[in-house]
Design an enzyme around this catalytic site. Structure first.
Site, PDB file in Angstrom:
ATOM      1  N   ARG A   1       0.827  -1.210   0.000  1.00 25.40           N
ATOM      2  CA  ARG A   1       0.000   0.000   0.000  1.00 25.40           C
ATOM      3  C   ARG A   1       0.862   1.262   0.000  1.00 25.40           C
ATOM      4  O   ARG A   1       0.704   2.133  -0.820  1.00 25.40           O
ATOM      5  CB  ARG A   1      -0.921  -0.017   1.226  1.00 25.40           C
ATOM      6  CG  ARG A   1      -1.851   1.160   1.229  1.00 25.40           C
ATOM      7  CD  ARG A   1      -2.674   1.352   2.500  1.00 25.40           C
ATOM      8  NE  ARG A   1      -2.985   0.167   3.265  1.00 25.40           N
ATOM      9  CZ  ARG A   1      -3.845   0.166   4.263  1.00 25.40           C
ATOM     10  NH1 ARG A   1      -4.484   1.263   4.589  1.00 25.40           N
ATOM     11  NH2 ARG A   1      -4.073  -0.924   4.967  1.00 25.40           N
ATOM     12  N   TYR A   2       1.770   1.376   0.953  1.00 23.67           N
ATOM     13  CA  TYR A   2       2.672   2.528   1.034  1.00 23.67           C
ATOM     14  C   TYR A   2       3.989   2.145   0.340  1.00 23.67           C
ATOM     15  O   TYR A   2       4.411   0.983   0.410  1.00 23.67           O
ATOM     16  CB  TYR A   2       2.969   2.880   2.485  1.00 23.67           C
ATOM     17  CG  TYR A   2       1.736   3.159   3.319  1.00 23.67           C
ATOM     18  CD1 TYR A   2       1.094   4.393   3.253  1.00 23.67           C
ATOM     19  CD2 TYR A   2       1.215   2.191   4.171  1.00 23.67           C
ATOM     20  CE1 TYR A   2      -0.034   4.651   4.020  1.00 23.67           C
ATOM     21  CE2 TYR A   2       0.093   2.442   4.937  1.00 23.67           C
ATOM     22  CZ  TYR A   2      -0.530   3.677   4.857  1.00 23.67           C
ATOM     23  OH  TYR A   2      -1.644   3.922   5.616  1.00 23.67           O
TER      24      TYR A   2
ATOM     25  N   ARG B   1       6.562   0.322   2.650  1.00 22.63           N
ATOM     26  CA  ARG B   1       6.169  -0.758   3.550  1.00 22.63           C
ATOM     27  C   ARG B   1       5.348  -1.813   2.815  1.00 22.63           C
ATOM     28  O   ARG B   1       4.581  -1.459   1.917  1.00 22.63           O
ATOM     29  CB  ARG B   1       5.247  -0.230   4.671  1.00 22.63           C
ATOM     30  CG  ARG B   1       5.948   0.295   5.876  1.00 22.63           C
ATOM     31  CD  ARG B   1       5.083   1.315   6.597  1.00 22.63           C
ATOM     32  NE  ARG B   1       5.084   2.570   5.874  1.00 22.63           N
ATOM     33  CZ  ARG B   1       4.245   3.566   6.108  1.00 22.63           C
ATOM     34  NH1 ARG B   1       3.319   3.457   7.029  1.00 22.63           N
ATOM     35  NH2 ARG B   1       4.313   4.683   5.401  1.00 22.63           N
TER      36      ARG B   1
ATOM     37  N   CYS C   1      -5.069 -17.741  13.852  1.00 18.34           N
ATOM     38  CA  CYS C   1      -4.876 -16.971  15.089  1.00 18.34           C
ATOM     39  C   CYS C   1      -5.113 -17.913  16.269  1.00 18.34           C
ATOM     40  O   CYS C   1      -5.796 -18.934  16.121  1.00 18.34           O
ATOM     41  CB  CYS C   1      -5.877 -15.827  15.179  1.00 18.34           C
ATOM     42  SG  CYS C   1      -5.736 -14.673  13.813  1.00 18.34           S
TER      43      CYS C   1
ATOM     44  N   CYS D   1     -11.116 -12.673  16.866  1.00 17.40           N
ATOM     45  CA  CYS D   1     -11.826 -11.471  17.302  1.00 17.40           C
ATOM     46  C   CYS D   1     -13.023 -11.250  16.375  1.00 17.40           C
ATOM     47  O   CYS D   1     -12.837 -11.197  15.148  1.00 17.40           O
ATOM     48  CB  CYS D   1     -10.917 -10.257  17.219  1.00 17.40           C
ATOM     49  SG  CYS D   1      -9.272 -10.543  17.900  1.00 17.40           S
TER      50      CYS D   1
ATOM     51  N   CYS E   1     -12.766  -8.620  13.522  1.00 14.40           N
ATOM     52  CA  CYS E   1     -11.546  -8.677  12.708  1.00 14.40           C
ATOM     53  C   CYS E   1     -11.734  -8.016  11.337  1.00 14.40           C
ATOM     54  O   CYS E   1     -12.690  -8.300  10.627  1.00 14.40           O
ATOM     55  CB  CYS E   1     -11.130 -10.133  12.520  1.00 14.40           C
ATOM     56  SG  CYS E   1      -9.632 -10.295  11.539  1.00 14.40           S
TER      57      CYS E   1
ATOM     58  N   ARG F   1      -9.896  -8.529   8.737  1.00 14.41           N
ATOM     59  CA  ARG F   1      -9.661  -9.493   7.653  1.00 14.41           C
ATOM     60  C   ARG F   1     -10.507 -10.744   7.827  1.00 14.41           C
ATOM     61  O   ARG F   1     -10.091 -11.849   7.489  1.00 14.41           O
ATOM     62  CB  ARG F   1      -8.182  -9.876   7.611  1.00 14.41           C
ATOM     63  CG  ARG F   1      -7.361  -8.855   6.971  1.00 14.41           C
ATOM     64  CD  ARG F   1      -5.911  -9.230   6.727  1.00 14.41           C
ATOM     65  NE  ARG F   1      -5.221  -7.969   6.686  1.00 14.41           N
ATOM     66  CZ  ARG F   1      -4.381  -7.549   7.628  1.00 14.41           C
ATOM     67  NH1 ARG F   1      -4.051  -8.328   8.630  1.00 14.41           N
ATOM     68  NH2 ARG F   1      -3.867  -6.350   7.550  1.00 14.41           N
TER      69      ARG F   1
ATOM     70  N   ASP G   1     -12.809  -0.894  11.893  1.00 12.13           N
ATOM     71  CA  ASP G   1     -13.003  -0.881  10.434  1.00 12.13           C
ATOM     72  C   ASP G   1     -14.396  -1.390  10.056  1.00 12.13           C
ATOM     73  O   ASP G   1     -15.081  -2.018  10.852  1.00 12.13           O
ATOM     74  CB  ASP G   1     -11.922  -1.736   9.760  1.00 12.13           C
ATOM     75  CG  ASP G   1     -10.535  -1.102   9.896  1.00 12.13           C
ATOM     76  OD1 ASP G   1     -10.463   0.136   9.932  1.00 12.13           O
ATOM     77  OD2 ASP G   1      -9.546  -1.859   9.977  1.00 12.13           O
TER      78      ASP G   1
ATOM     79  N   ASP H   1      -8.533   3.836   9.411  1.00 15.26           N
ATOM     80  CA  ASP H   1      -7.929   3.280   8.203  1.00 15.26           C
ATOM     81  C   ASP H   1      -8.965   3.464   7.107  1.00 15.26           C
ATOM     82  O   ASP H   1     -10.026   2.824   7.139  1.00 15.26           O
ATOM     83  CB  ASP H   1      -7.603   1.788   8.427  1.00 15.26           C
ATOM     84  CG  ASP H   1      -6.166   1.487   8.057  1.00 15.26           C
ATOM     85  OD1 ASP H   1      -5.718   2.030   7.027  1.00 15.26           O
ATOM     86  OD2 ASP H   1      -5.519   0.712   8.786  1.00 15.26           O
TER      87      ASP H   1
ATOM     88  N   LYS I   1      -4.057   5.553   6.389  1.00 11.78           N
ATOM     89  CA  LYS I   1      -4.540   5.934   7.723  1.00 11.78           C
ATOM     90  C   LYS I   1      -4.777   7.429   7.789  1.00 11.78           C
ATOM     91  O   LYS I   1      -3.943   8.213   7.327  1.00 11.78           O
ATOM     92  CB  LYS I   1      -3.516   5.548   8.780  1.00 11.78           C
ATOM     93  CG  LYS I   1      -3.468   4.059   9.044  1.00 11.78           C
ATOM     94  CD  LYS I   1      -2.605   3.740  10.242  1.00 11.78           C
ATOM     95  CE  LYS I   1      -2.671   2.253  10.543  1.00 11.78           C
ATOM     96  NZ  LYS I   1      -2.232   1.416   9.420  1.00 11.78           N
TER      97      LYS I   1
HETATM   98  S1  SF4 Z   1      -7.879  -9.093  14.843  1.00  9.50           S
HETATM   99 FE1  SF4 Z   1      -8.143 -10.736  13.305  1.00  9.50          FE
HETATM  100  S2  SF4 Z   1      -6.063 -11.268  12.708  1.00  9.50           S
HETATM  101 FE2  SF4 Z   1      -5.903 -10.130  14.644  1.00  9.50          FE
HETATM  102  S3  SF4 Z   1      -5.914 -11.719  16.253  1.00  9.50           S
HETATM  103 FE3  SF4 Z   1      -8.017 -11.029  15.980  1.00  9.50          FE
HETATM  104  S4  SF4 Z   1      -8.884 -12.493  14.503  1.00  9.50           S
HETATM  105 FE4  SF4 Z   1      -6.668 -12.666  14.376  1.00  9.50          FE
END
Ligand code: SF4
Length: 375
Positions: free
Chosen positions: A116-117, A120, A129, A133, A136, A138, A300, A337, A344
């Site tokens: 993206r940048y 980086r 994971c 979460c 998340c 993604r 997000d 973001d 950002k």
């Molecule tokens: S935010 Fe998404 S990528 Fe990060 S630990 Fe939680 S589930 Fe995994």
């Protein structure tokens, strides 16, 4: 519910058995029955969410015994529980939902690599994971495969090698530290051999979900030889209760003492940390443990996150309320973001009230108005 296979990498069986962090992964709750066995009495809303997930799939359920142990099992509004147990609300679509909120698919420079940048890149080294979460960013791909093999990552490493403008590689996923030590060593050694790299940033939520992942041998691998790119650890803590374990304090200390700076990102979440006192406790505790609060993210626009999002005006006021009451080294930058991969956008509190011909009028943290010369 279909149990998700644990895919990390392939160390020898004896070695794997001896590693407490892998024990955490093996013992993670991955079904409603596992959660109940662990002592969580599920609400109707959670049951409906788990039922929907079982039927339709998506970001899996996974909670480590360590993280379950930090929850108050009798509190249905426990801030840690809210982050990892799905509810029916998560599966209600809203008009702002974006499957790929940061436009990463458009920015794919090689498989598993987002550029993206100019200076980086983001290397998605795994899709796994230790726990998942519900907010998340993604969630379109995390925990759902394919989990890249070492061979799959080679085009990404070739691209980094061939692009001298890249100074920093953010190793993420999923959670970068779901890779075992052998894979971490191979990856770091490949990256360290690229002369134009200054920084390798490890993005991992292991310190919150499974601090047992940090061992003296991992810290020493990350530290590496002198003279190579600096390695930073980007942690992710959202609530002070996530820090209430000796293993967490020990793991952070092990990294910092090995010369790995720890920077923390926090996602602002309704019902978890949208409270000034909670944020103050979190940021002070992190600072004391030598994990510098770095970013506070507006959640997000991933699908199923609307109920987590704090209205922007409220979020800005909350962040601004920290100024003057918490040390500057404990206040992270509040960022959005921007959708579509536009980068950002920092949202700093604006102290300027008025601009006159020869001076500004500015508001101090207590509300006093002060004149300051323009030159
Ligand atoms: S935010 Fe998404 S990528 Fe990060 S630990 Fe939680 S589930 Fe995994």
């Amino acid at each position: 519910m279909v149990a998700l296979p644990i895919v990390v990498d392939t160390p020898s069986r004896t070695k794997a058995a001896a590693e407490p962090w892998r024990e955490q992964l093996r013992g993670a709750a991955r079904t409603a029955a596992d959660l109940e066995t662990a002592g969580l009495r599920l609400t109707d809303d959670e049951r409906r969410g788990l039922g929907w997930l079982e039927e339709h799939g998506g970001l899996p359920l996974g909670v480590t015994p360590h993280f379950l142990g930090l929850m108050n099992m009798d509190d249905v509004d426990d801030p840690l529980r809210r982050q990892v147990i799905p509810t029916a609300t998560e599966f209600l679509p809203t008009s702002w939902d974006l499957r790929d909120p940061l436009g990463e698919e458009e920015l794919e420079a090689a498989p598993f690599l987002v550029h993206r940048y100019a200076d980086r890149v983001l290397l998605l080294a795994t899709d796994r994971c230790a726990a998942y979460c519900r907010f998340c960013t993604r969630k379109r791909l995390v925990g759902q495969g394919p989990t890249p093999s070492w061979e799959h990552l080679q085009p990404a490493l070739d691209y980094i090698r061939a692009t001298p403008s890249i100074r920093e590689v953010i190793v993420s996923g999923g959670d970068a530290m779901m890779l075992g030590d052998e894979r971490v060593e191979s990856l770091l050694s490949a990256l360290r051999s690229i002369e134009h790299l200054d920084v390798i940033r490890i993005a991992s939520r292991m310190l919150a979900f499974c601090p047992q992942r940090v061992t003296p041998s991992l810290a020493s691998l990350l530290r590496g030889p002198d003279g190579g790119p600096a390695v930073y650890w980007l942690s992710h803590f959202n609530h002070p209760n996530e820090l209430e374990h000796d293993a967490t304090a020990r793991a952070i200390a092990m990294l910092v003492d090995a010369g790995i700076p720890v920077l923390n990102q926090t996602v602002l979440l309704r019902g978890v940390n949208d409270d000034r006192d909670v944020l103050v406790r979190l940021f002070r505790r992190l600072t004391r443990l030598r994990a510098r609060p770095y970013y506070l993210h507006q959640c997000d626009l991933a699908p199923g996150t609307d109920h987590f999002r704090v209205p922007l005006d409220e979020a800005r006021a909350l962040h601004a309320s920290l100024r003057g009451h918490v040390s500057g080294i404990s206040i992270p930058t509040f960022v959005i973001d921007l959708p579509g991969g536009k980068g950002k956008a920092p949202l700093a509190p604006e102290p300027t009230v008025e601009v006159k011909d020869d001076h500004y009028v500015m508001r101090g943290y207590r509300g006093d108005l002060v004149e300051y010369p323009r030159r």
